[in-house]
Design a protein around this motif. Structure first.
Motif, PDB file in Angstrom:
ATOM      1  N   ALA A   1     -16.350   0.869  -5.390  1.00 40.94           N
ATOM      2  CA  ALA A   1     -15.092  -0.001  -5.093  1.00 40.94           C
ATOM      3  C   ALA A   1     -15.303  -1.299  -4.495  1.00 40.94           C
ATOM      4  O   ALA A   1     -14.428  -2.125  -4.746  1.00 40.94           O
ATOM      5  CB  ALA A   1     -14.455   0.750  -3.830  1.00 40.94           C
ATOM      6  N   TYR A   2     -16.181  -1.471  -3.992  1.00 42.04           N
ATOM      7  CA  TYR A   2     -16.478  -2.982  -3.292  1.00 42.04           C
ATOM      8  C   TYR A   2     -16.527  -3.940  -4.532  1.00 42.04           C
ATOM      9  O   TYR A   2     -15.914  -5.072  -4.532  1.00 42.04           O
ATOM     10  CB  TYR A   2     -17.848  -3.197  -2.332  1.00 42.04           C
TER      11      TYR A   2
ATOM     12  N   PHE B   1     -15.462  -3.767  -7.459  1.00 39.17           N
ATOM     13  CA  PHE B   1     -13.907  -3.889  -8.055  1.00 39.17           C
ATOM     14  C   PHE B   1     -13.326  -4.863  -7.005  1.00 39.17           C
ATOM     15  O   PHE B   1     -12.295  -5.723  -7.631  1.00 39.17           O
ATOM     16  CB  PHE B   1     -13.577  -2.464  -8.255  1.00 39.17           C
ATOM     17  N   GLY B   2     -13.062  -4.499  -5.942  1.00 42.83           N
ATOM     18  CA  GLY B   2     -12.223  -5.022  -5.117  1.00 42.83           C
ATOM     19  C   GLY B   2     -12.403  -6.602  -4.936  1.00 42.83           C
ATOM     20  O   GLY B   2     -11.541  -7.490  -5.075  1.00 42.83           O
ATOM     21  N   GLU B   3     -13.839  -6.956  -4.635  1.00 40.53           N
ATOM     22  CA  GLU B   3     -14.148  -8.269  -4.584  1.00 40.53           C
ATOM     23  C   GLU B   3     -14.523  -8.790  -5.979  1.00 40.53           C
ATOM     24  O   GLU B   3     -14.639 -10.154  -5.954  1.00 40.53           O
ATOM     25  CB  GLU B   3     -15.460  -8.288  -3.644  1.00 40.53           C
TER      26      GLU B   3
ATOM     27  N   VAL C   1     -13.393   5.972  -8.794  1.00 39.48           N
ATOM     28  CA  VAL C   1     -14.266   5.655  -7.742  1.00 39.48           C
ATOM     29  C   VAL C   1     -14.712   7.064  -6.903  1.00 39.48           C
ATOM     30  O   VAL C   1     -13.803   7.561  -6.195  1.00 39.48           O
ATOM     31  CB  VAL C   1     -13.753   4.559  -6.498  1.00 39.48           C
TER      32      VAL C   1
ATOM     33  N   GLY D   1     -17.706   7.570  -5.063  1.00 40.91           N
ATOM     34  CA  GLY D   1     -18.608   7.404  -3.943  1.00 40.91           C
ATOM     35  C   GLY D   1     -19.888   8.152  -4.263  1.00 40.91           C
ATOM     36  O   GLY D   1     -20.591   8.502  -3.190  1.00 40.91           O
TER      37      GLY D   1
END
Lengths: 256, 256
Positions: free
Chosen positions: B158-159, B161-163, B180, B182
């Motif tokens: 997720a990180y 993808f988000g960033e 995602v 985890g």
């Protein structure tokens, strides 16, 4: 009346699940709706037809709002309304053959009375109703803790997170972690079990109707992402969370 | 020798799973490692100790690389090396009490020989080895189709993808959808079943070792996100995908 209806709905969902599982071993007809990632299959349509047939036989005067063709709009929520998603998570159904749900809600004059979310391949049925409580199969669930945003996992729509729509990226980073299942039903069950503290997505009425009945029973808060009542008409940005996390998301990110 | 070892490892994993499930009904000691979202519990540590005890009893001369304390680095991959993640997806273990895996790999002089990924609560064991094939429980899996990036779902951190780290967001949007979970083990099983076309994440050796043995067997391609060999040392940005999707991701996004 309610008990009879609960038994009937559970039976219809089991029948629909058998139909869906059988269809997994045959060739499916997949087509696009609004775009290349918005799919529908003959199984979605035939499952909806199966459920609608049951409702019309037993409750011919009731109204029906459902995802697939001919049933996707309704004039008002007056009277008794059935809200159905025959396969919630069609992309997962096509690509993974798992991680999809059947969802059925019963509303009366706009008040959620019964909600059923069935994760078919996991054989996990989360159901309940107004004043009845929330159950997972036969087991009555206890109300999840009222955790804050930083204390739990948050279900998210990937596009909203990636594009930071309505601060979704910042909200996600402030949580313990973002999860993306591609299925509203799975996210709602995760909240009701106390596994996730909230869910941020872009949903149609059949994606959230059954969930709302159950979330309400456990005092979760929900609204459009702007804080308005959900309209039960078309797609809307959706926010549901524990009261503590909901209020944090509003005050720290959305209402600033 | 191999067959005896496979039977032993499966037995140890079952024993570890029983221990983990039992621990779910007792109070857990959760502490932070590198930060507030990097957790470890006494159950991670005790599960690792259980597995290491078994290995040391049967194979005292072998080397061990494992996530928790005292075992997290190794001088080289020479000889026989066991690579273990006692609970892959500790955050899910703590928050959801599901969606976590036990992972064990056996390498000999840097060559992956056996790999085991066990989704404990789903009771889904994906295992196999070099020249043996890939199995889900007792069932031999068939090699997934060589789908392109736009034709399948992509597991994602997720990180990243988000960033948008290493174009992860653009890569995600070019796929059929991002998921995602985890848990690296769950993402790797999804690839091996043909449910996902690839996985982009930030992983340590115990997160990918078992998966590599199995991905190799099905001709998936994998590397660091820069296209280098994985070092089996510390965290690295990780890319694995079908050959077609891997090459598309490289040429359209990473090597431009």
């Amino acid at each position: 009346m309610t008990e009879k209806m609960i038994t009937e709905i559970k039976g219809w969902m089991q029948e629909a699940a058998v139909f869906i599982k059988t269809s997994l071993s045959t060739e499916m007809a997949v087509s696009q709706k609004s775009g290349r990632t918005d799919l529908v299959t003959n199984v979605d349509e035939e499952t909806q037809a199966l459920l609608i047939k049951k409702i019309k036989e037993q409750y011919p005067a009731d109204k029906i709002l459902a995802e697939e063709k001919g049933y996707s709009t309704i004039d008002s929520l007056a009277g008794r309304v059935w809200i159905i998603d025959p396969i919630d998570g069609t992309m997962n159904f096509v690509m993974e053959q798992e991680n999809f749900c059947i969802m059925i809600a019963v509303f009366e004059d706009g008040i959620g009375k019964l909600g059923f979310i069935y994760d078919v391949m996991k054989d996990e049925l989360c159901w309940g109703g107004k004043g009845i409580g929330v159950f997972l199969g036969e087991q009555k669930l206890i109300q999840p803790q009222n955790l804050g945003l930083s204390a739990g996992l948050l279900g998210m729509n990937a596009y909203m997170f990636g594009e930071d729509i309505h601060c979704a990226r910042e909200i996600g980073h402030a949580s313990m972690g973002v999860r993306v299942s591609g299925c509203a039903g799975i996210e709602l069950i995760a909240m009701l079990k106390g596994n996730h503290i909230g869910y941020v997505s872009n949903l149609s009425p059949w994606d959230y109707a059954a969930g709302l009945v159950l979330l309400e029973e456990f005092n979760f808060l929900y609204s459009t992402i702007e804080g308005e009542d959900l309209s039960f008409s078309g797609r809307e940005y959706f926010l549901a969370a524990t009261p503590k996390a909901y209020n944090e998301i509003r005050t720290k990110f959305l209402d600033k």
